[in-house]
Scaffold this active site. Sequence first.
Site, PDB file in Angstrom:
ATOM      1  N   CYS A   1      15.356   9.244   4.395  1.00  0.00           N
ATOM      2  CA  CYS A   1      15.646   9.107   5.829  1.00  0.00           C
ATOM      3  C   CYS A   1      16.996   8.425   6.055  1.00  0.00           C
ATOM      4  CB  CYS A   1      14.527   8.331   6.528  1.00  0.00           C
ATOM      5  SG  CYS A   1      12.960   9.252   6.602  1.00  0.00           S
TER       6      CYS A   1
ATOM      7  N   CYS B   1      13.173   3.895   3.083  1.00  0.00           N
ATOM      8  CA  CYS B   1      13.104   5.343   2.883  1.00  0.00           C
ATOM      9  C   CYS B   1      14.509   5.896   2.659  1.00  0.00           C
ATOM     10  CB  CYS B   1      12.444   6.039   4.075  1.00  0.00           C
ATOM     11  SG  CYS B   1      12.290   7.821   3.816  1.00  0.00           S
TER      12      CYS B   1
END
Length: 173
Positions: free
Chosen positions: A135, A132
Site C-alpha cells: 500500500c 503495508c
Amino acid sequence: MHSLKEFADTLPEYAKDLRLNVSSLLNDQTLGDNRKLGLILACAHGTGYRPLVAAAEAEVEGKIDDAYANAARSAAAVMAMNNVYYRFVHLASNPVYGTLPAKLRMNAIGNPGIDKADFELFSLAVSAQNGCGMCIDSHERVLSQHGVNAEIIQTAARVAAVMKAVATVHATL
C-alpha cells in the site's frame, strides 16, 4: 477536550522526545494547515487509540472543514481494512492471491471529497503505521504522479511515526 500538545505533555519524562516531536509537527510549515491537520487526524484514527483520537479531534476542530476531517477519518478506516488485506496478498507465498479481485468496497479512495493527493497522503501515512509495503508503494506512486515531492511524503511518514509512538507510550500509562 485537551489539545494534542496538552495530550502529549502528559507523556512521561522518558518520552520527552515524543513531546518535542508533537510540538515540531504542530509547528511544521512544510505541508500547509489542511494537509498537516488532516494527517494528524488520519494518523490518530489509524492508531485506534481513543484518547489520542479525542485529542486530535479537539486539535482540528474549527481549523479544517468537515470535508477534510471526514476524508482523514475515511482514509484511516479504509486503510485499516486494505492494509490487512494487501499485506496478506504481499506476504502470502502463493502468488494466486495477487491475481484475484479483492472484493472489498473502497469507494472513498476514488471519491474522497477532497484533493486526491491529500487523500493519498493520508492513506500513505496510515499505511506506514500499519506496515503495508504494498500500500505504501501504491500510494507513493500516485503521489509522485500528482507531483508531490519526497519531502512532503517523508513528512507524512514522520507524522505517522510520531502519532503511533504517542499512542503506544500513552497506552502503557
